[in-house]
Design a protein around this motif. Sequence first.
Motif, PDB file in Angstrom:
ATOM      1  N   LYS A 268      -9.500   2.343   2.968  1.00 28.01           N
ATOM      2  CA  LYS A 268     -10.726   3.058   2.581  1.00 28.01           C
ATOM      3  C   LYS A 268     -10.412   4.492   2.150  1.00 28.01           C
ATOM      4  CE  LYS A 268     -14.166   0.566   5.269  1.00 28.01           C
ATOM      5  NZ  LYS A 268     -14.254   0.244   6.676  1.00 28.01           N
ATOM      6  N   GLN A 269      -9.385   5.093   2.745  1.00 31.23           N
ATOM      7  CA  GLN A 269      -9.021   6.481   2.434  1.00 31.23           C
ATOM      8  C   GLN A 269      -8.220   6.615   1.140  1.00 31.23           C
ATOM      9  OE1 GLN A 269      -7.220   6.968   6.539  1.00 31.23           O
ATOM     10  NE2 GLN A 269      -7.967   9.053   6.211  1.00 31.23           N
ATOM     11  N   LEU A 270      -7.475   5.572   0.795  1.00 30.69           N
ATOM     12  CA  LEU A 270      -6.518   5.695  -0.310  1.00 30.69           C
ATOM     13  C   LEU A 270      -7.097   6.146  -1.651  1.00 30.69           C
ATOM     14  CD1 LEU A 270      -3.914   2.828   0.250  1.00 30.69           C
ATOM     15  CD2 LEU A 270      -3.729   5.273   0.803  1.00 30.69           C
ATOM     16  N   PRO A 271      -8.211   5.579  -2.122  1.00 26.00           N
ATOM     17  CA  PRO A 271      -8.679   6.024  -3.448  1.00 26.00           C
ATOM     18  C   PRO A 271      -8.918   7.533  -3.526  1.00 26.00           C
ATOM     19  CG  PRO A 271      -9.793   4.007  -2.800  1.00 26.00           C
ATOM     20  CD  PRO A 271      -9.014   4.470  -1.597  1.00 26.00           C
ATOM     21  N   ASP A 272      -9.542   8.105  -2.504  1.00 30.62           N
ATOM     22  CA  ASP A 272      -9.815   9.544  -2.512  1.00 30.62           C
ATOM     23  C   ASP A 272      -8.524  10.355  -2.381  1.00 30.62           C
ATOM     24  OD1 ASP A 272     -12.528   9.169  -2.846  1.00 30.62           O
ATOM     25  OD2 ASP A 272     -12.994   9.349  -0.708  1.00 30.62           O
TER      26      ASP A 272
END
Length: 159
Positions: free
Chosen positions: A34-38
């Motif tokens: 969930k954190q990776l794209p940002d």
Amino acid sequence: MGEVKLDNWQKKSAEHQKKYKQLLQRADKNKVLKQLPDLHEEAFTHVNCLDCAACCKNYSPRFKTPDIKRISKHLGMRESVFIDTYLRLDSDGDYVVKQSPCPFLGADNYCGIYEVRPSDCERFPYTDEDVLLKRPQITLKNSTFCPIVYYVLEKLIDG
């Protein structure tokens, strides 16, 4: 999350390999994904690939059949001629460039075939996808020469 300083990042990355390995082994996969794209987007606001190009200078992507078809067509070459001119088979049976730096890398660090580049190049450094966790050996290796991977891993450790 704290600020990630990019000065002397190669040394810091070498020192943090054990931390990175533990992170990749123990991470809550869903939370990290969930954190990776940002984090991926944020890293690219701090790092300009054209200042570095270490990936293109030192390593080769795999050239899969669709890549070979697309690039050879773009260059106006028969596939067999493209392969003979630029590629070799590596120990895994994948086509890779014959030499480093990549023959398509310009002196200005721009890619001469950017619009039709191999899928591996388009996806690199995999900091916005599950490859980061699924292939920890690749992630660890990439963290030693790619400041984007270093940045994302540092942010995840701080997390």
